[in-house]
Scaffold this motif. Structure first.
Motif, mmCIF file in Angstrom:
data_model
loop_
_atom_site.group_PDB
_atom_site.id
_atom_site.type_symbol
_atom_site.label_atom_id
_atom_site.label_comp_id
_atom_site.label_asym_id
_atom_site.label_seq_id
_atom_site.Cartn_x
_atom_site.Cartn_y
_atom_site.Cartn_z
ATOM 1 N N ASN A 116 -56.429 -12.733 61.412
ATOM 2 C CA ASN A 116 -56.514 -11.592 60.511
ATOM 3 C C ASN A 116 -56.574 -12.088 59.075
ATOM 4 N N GLU A 117 -57.560 -11.618 58.351
ATOM 5 C CA GLU A 117 -57.719 -12.035 56.957
ATOM 6 C C GLU A 117 -56.479 -11.663 56.157
ATOM 7 N N LYS A 118 -56.120 -12.539 55.224
ATOM 8 C CA LYS A 118 -54.977 -12.391 54.313
ATOM 9 C C LYS A 118 -53.630 -12.663 54.980
ATOM 10 N N GLU A 119 -53.633 -13.078 56.255
ATOM 11 C CA GLU A 119 -52.386 -13.452 56.909
ATOM 12 C C GLU A 119 -52.169 -14.952 56.771
ATOM 13 N N ARG A 120 -50.913 -15.380 56.950
ATOM 14 C CA ARG A 120 -50.538 -16.787 56.788
ATOM 15 C C ARG A 120 -50.604 -17.521 58.126
ATOM 16 N N TYR A 121 -51.132 -18.761 58.060
ATOM 17 C CA TYR A 121 -51.294 -19.601 59.240
ATOM 18 C C TYR A 121 -50.914 -21.029 58.882
ATOM 19 N N ILE A 122 -50.646 -21.813 59.924
ATOM 20 C CA ILE A 122 -50.406 -23.239 59.748
ATOM 21 C C ILE A 122 -51.544 -23.981 60.450
ATOM 22 N N ILE A 123 -52.013 -25.045 59.824
ATOM 23 C CA ILE A 123 -53.070 -25.859 60.409
ATOM 24 C C ILE A 123 -52.415 -26.822 61.388
ATOM 25 N N THR A 124 -52.694 -26.637 62.682
ATOM 26 C CA THR A 124 -52.059 -27.450 63.712
ATOM 27 C C THR A 124 -52.921 -28.620 64.156
ATOM 28 N N GLN A 125 -54.222 -28.547 63.874
ATOM 29 C CA GLN A 125 -55.104 -29.639 64.253
ATOM 30 C C GLN A 125 -56.388 -29.559 63.430
ATOM 31 N N ILE A 126 -56.885 -30.722 63.033
ATOM 32 C CA ILE A 126 -58.178 -30.812 62.359
ATOM 33 C C ILE A 126 -59.156 -31.365 63.382
ATOM 34 N N LEU A 127 -60.160 -30.559 63.726
ATOM 35 C CA LEU A 127 -61.079 -30.907 64.806
ATOM 36 C C LEU A 127 -62.322 -31.647 64.338
ATOM 37 N N GLY A 128 -62.621 -31.560 63.031
ATOM 38 C CA GLY A 128 -63.792 -32.261 62.526
ATOM 39 C C GLY A 128 -64.613 -31.416 61.576
ATOM 40 N N ASN A 129 -65.847 -31.833 61.372
ATOM 41 C CA ASN A 129 -66.749 -31.139 60.456
ATOM 42 C C ASN A 129 -67.362 -29.902 61.112
ATOM 43 N N ALA A 130 -67.906 -29.036 60.284
ATOM 44 C CA ALA A 130 -68.593 -27.842 60.774
ATOM 45 C C ALA A 130 -69.740 -28.254 61.688
#
Length: 149
Positions: A116-130
């Motif tokens: 949901n836009e404007k909600e807070r999240y934590i980045i749990t994994q970086i999967l790579g480039n677009a």
């Protein structure tokens, strides 16, 4: 990393399998007057959940054809595209849609179901480039997993 908390709820028997994911969409008029309504509708609307454990208890249900089953769920991470400079492991962000070009191949990653836009999240994994080039010309977009705070 934040620890995922189990919640006990009810879902359709056909969906009640460990690992099954769904997005909670809220109550429907057929739920009014049901004796277990509060147990079914204790999740946050628009969030993605994963079934962790299936309990043996079932209930008749006017929404799900075969009835509802008691399950334990956790909030599931959602894959999304964000600006590369924000892609820092375990950092907290407020999610915003990068753009609204619905003709872009990456539209579903910029507008993933379960965030949901404007909600807070934590980045749990970086999967790579677009996976594809941004039609708006944005460089350095990163594919990440986000978990609600």
């Amino acid at each position: 990393m934040t620890e995922a908390k189990n919640r006990v709820t009810l879902i359709g028997i056909k969906m009640a399998k460990p690992g099954e994911e769904f997005i909670y969409v809220g109550s429907v008029p057929a739920c009014e007057g049901c004796k277990v309504r509060k147990a079914c509708h204790n999740l946050l609307e628009g969030r993605r959940y994963r079934v962790e454990t299936v309990r043996p208890t079932t209930h008749t249900c006017s929404v799900f054809e075969d009835g509802a089953q008691v399950v334990e769920v956790i909030e599931a991470p959602v894959v999304a595209l964000i600006a590369g400079e924000m892609a820092i492991m375990n950092s907290r962000i407020v999610f915003e849609y990068p753009c609204n070009r619905d003709d872009c191949r990456s539209y579903d990653l910029c507008h993933p179901e379960g965030l949901n836009e404007k909600e807070r999240y934590i980045i749990t994994q970086i999967l790579g480039n677009a996976p594809d080039e941004c039609l708006r010309g944005r460089k350095n977009m990163k594919l990440v997993e986000l978990l609600p705070l």
